[in-house]
Design a protein around this motif. Sequence first.
Motif, PDB file in Angstrom:
ATOM      1  N   THR A 398      -0.582  13.766 -19.036  1.00  0.00           N
ATOM      2  CA  THR A 398      -0.677  12.975 -20.289  1.00  0.00           C
ATOM      3  C   THR A 398      -0.632  13.754 -21.416  1.00  0.00           C
ATOM      4  O   THR A 398       0.034  13.161 -22.444  1.00  0.00           O
ATOM      5  CB  THR A 398      -2.135  12.237 -20.037  1.00  0.00           C
ATOM      6  OG1 THR A 398      -2.493  11.515 -18.908  1.00  0.00           O
ATOM      7  CG2 THR A 398      -2.475  11.446 -21.480  1.00  0.00           C
ATOM      8  N   ALA A 399      -1.247  14.835 -21.646  1.00  0.00           N
ATOM      9  CA  ALA A 399      -0.923  15.432 -22.595  1.00  0.00           C
ATOM     10  C   ALA A 399       0.402  15.906 -23.195  1.00  0.00           C
ATOM     11  O   ALA A 399       0.870  15.804 -24.325  1.00  0.00           O
ATOM     12  CB  ALA A 399      -1.605  17.124 -22.609  1.00  0.00           C
ATOM     13  N   LEU A 400       1.419  15.980 -22.031  1.00  0.00           N
ATOM     14  CA  LEU A 400       2.934  16.473 -22.140  1.00  0.00           C
ATOM     15  C   LEU A 400       3.424  15.179 -22.745  1.00  0.00           C
ATOM     16  O   LEU A 400       4.047  14.997 -23.736  1.00  0.00           O
ATOM     17  CB  LEU A 400       3.300  16.938 -20.938  1.00  0.00           C
ATOM     18  CG  LEU A 400       2.828  18.228 -20.643  1.00  0.00           C
ATOM     19  CD1 LEU A 400       3.605  18.643 -19.251  1.00  0.00           C
ATOM     20  CD2 LEU A 400       3.294  19.201 -21.665  1.00  0.00           C
ATOM     21  N   LEU A 401       3.061  13.960 -21.893  1.00  0.00           N
ATOM     22  CA  LEU A 401       3.806  12.727 -22.335  1.00  0.00           C
ATOM     23  C   LEU A 401       3.211  12.078 -23.700  1.00  0.00           C
ATOM     24  O   LEU A 401       4.189  11.437 -24.427  1.00  0.00           O
ATOM     25  CB  LEU A 401       3.224  11.630 -21.471  1.00  0.00           C
ATOM     26  CG  LEU A 401       3.897  11.524 -19.882  1.00  0.00           C
ATOM     27  CD1 LEU A 401       3.137  10.664 -19.029  1.00  0.00           C
ATOM     28  CD2 LEU A 401       5.349  11.563 -20.063  1.00  0.00           C
ATOM     29  N   ASN A 402       2.245  12.369 -24.268  1.00  0.00           N
ATOM     30  CA  ASN A 402       1.767  12.133 -25.638  1.00  0.00           C
ATOM     31  C   ASN A 402       2.644  12.792 -26.660  1.00  0.00           C
ATOM     32  O   ASN A 402       2.786  12.225 -27.829  1.00  0.00           O
ATOM     33  CB  ASN A 402       0.091  12.586 -25.793  1.00  0.00           C
ATOM     34  CG  ASN A 402      -0.275  11.670 -27.121  1.00  0.00           C
ATOM     35  OD1 ASN A 402       0.025  10.566 -27.175  1.00  0.00           O
ATOM     36  ND2 ASN A 402      -0.938  12.524 -27.991  1.00  0.00           N
ATOM     37  N   LEU A 403       3.274  13.873 -26.444  1.00  0.00           N
ATOM     38  CA  LEU A 403       4.191  14.514 -27.279  1.00  0.00           C
ATOM     39  C   LEU A 403       5.414  13.483 -27.450  1.00  0.00           C
ATOM     40  O   LEU A 403       6.216  13.522 -28.364  1.00  0.00           O
ATOM     41  CB  LEU A 403       4.555  15.761 -26.806  1.00  0.00           C
ATOM     42  CG  LEU A 403       3.379  17.126 -26.651  1.00  0.00           C
ATOM     43  CD1 LEU A 403       4.302  18.181 -26.162  1.00  0.00           C
ATOM     44  CD2 LEU A 403       2.722  17.093 -28.026  1.00  0.00           C
TER      45      LEU A 403
END
Length: 511
Positions: A398-403
């Motif tokens: 999720t943290a990566l997708l939020n970028l």
Amino acid sequence: MSQPQPNLDPNQSKLMYRFLNGIERAGNKLPDPFFIFVYLAAFVILLSWLISSLGVSVVHPGTGEELPVRSLVSGEGLNYILSSMLTNFTGFAPLGLVLTMMLGIGLAEKVGLLESAIKKSILNAPKSLITYAVIFIGILGNLASDAAFVLIPPLAAMVFYTVGRHPLAGLAAGFAGVGAGFTANIFIAGTDALLAGISTEAAKAVDPNIIVTPVDNWYFMIVSVVILSIVGALITEKIIEPRLGTYKGKVDKALEESSPLEGRALRNSAIAGLVYLGLVALVLFWPNSPLRNEDGGIVPSPFLSNIVPIILFFFITVAVAYGVTVKKITGTKDIPKYMAEAMKDMSGYIVLIFAAAQFIAYFNWSNLGTWVAVNGAEFLTSIDLTGLPVVIGFSMLTALLNLLIFSGSAQWALEAPVFIPMMMLLDYHPAFIQAAYRIADSSTNIITPLNPYILIVLAFMREYDKKAGLGTLISLMLPYTIIFYTIWLVLLVAFALLGIPFGPGIGVYLP
């Protein structure tokens, strides 16, 4: 003279810029979130036809019923698409929850209550506690939604400048509180209603009776506010300020103190709020109260399941008390007028929800959601990846997708239909998975170049440092992202291992 940019190692600087530029290019190539869901709905239609043509079926884990994957490219599918379009939209749980919450919170914002409370809280903080106050108020600022991004960072910068501290440290602290702490609060906010509604819709693929309420992450978020306020202040004072050094520039900035009228209005709204809460408590604890369950308990109870209307009337009460005092509300017609203005700000969300609701409905009706969840859970079980590591892995994804996808509602509407059912089949409560999502989504808000408020914060930054660029800002915010997310993950695991409820009656696993 402006303060020069913080010194960066040339190799690190080049690497950081390449990484950020790559993220920005990739993100800018993505369509608008509305069309992301339009394309996903079209993809689900075609995928349902393909999988259905192979005669694939799945056994529902709850009922034991064998469910064939149904094709949306069929007479039955076409009839469903046309007949359900309106009900998919109007019956989508987050829509009513969020719009109802925003009637009250939006009224409080439009009459100036939220801005006045934020400003007075920061300006009246003792000098030794200013950093803690900025982070704390920044986190609570998500009550004002996106308005907090343009209110708190510049105000924090001016407060730091006034007391002789580096203004960019204040700006960074304010932005970190608002952005990286966006999903946490000690109050139930619109974010809680929005995410809970999407989680409920996604969970229906496994259990149509389960409901994720806006208070299901409340305990976890209250503790998060306290811990992040302390951690954020320490990052500012131990890492950011020493790196920035002494500010030698001069700017024409002056703080505007709250007027005596605003002070009286805040006092009156606080009194009105306490009276309202006292009345709610009186009804709640009255013998045989209708707000409690049949056994006289509160978890679960009509009080918790109907918390949104109760919160709505709270915000209306305090907003009207404030608005009447400052004479922004001079008659009953002013109240719906301000509510209507708040609804205008929600127009983009309403349009997005229309497309997201169709995608989720098609995904569930075709039984693709159940099929993906069952097979995904079986795969994770086969490789013995069913414990907390799988939840941590989901959070990191999720943290990566939020970028790439800044909108929290859009990203959760994209992830929840896949991961909520899958994790439920591993016996995890959807509210726990929602908490794992929230910490990742919030922590990375302040470093993604796709955050539209980064450019606004950068403009505030250049008022104190003309040479500041995007890399300067990101380099200041990166410690907050890394440390906030690390601390938040540790807190999530601690709650899980110690059996601390995430909200009233909400644990890690399904009851």
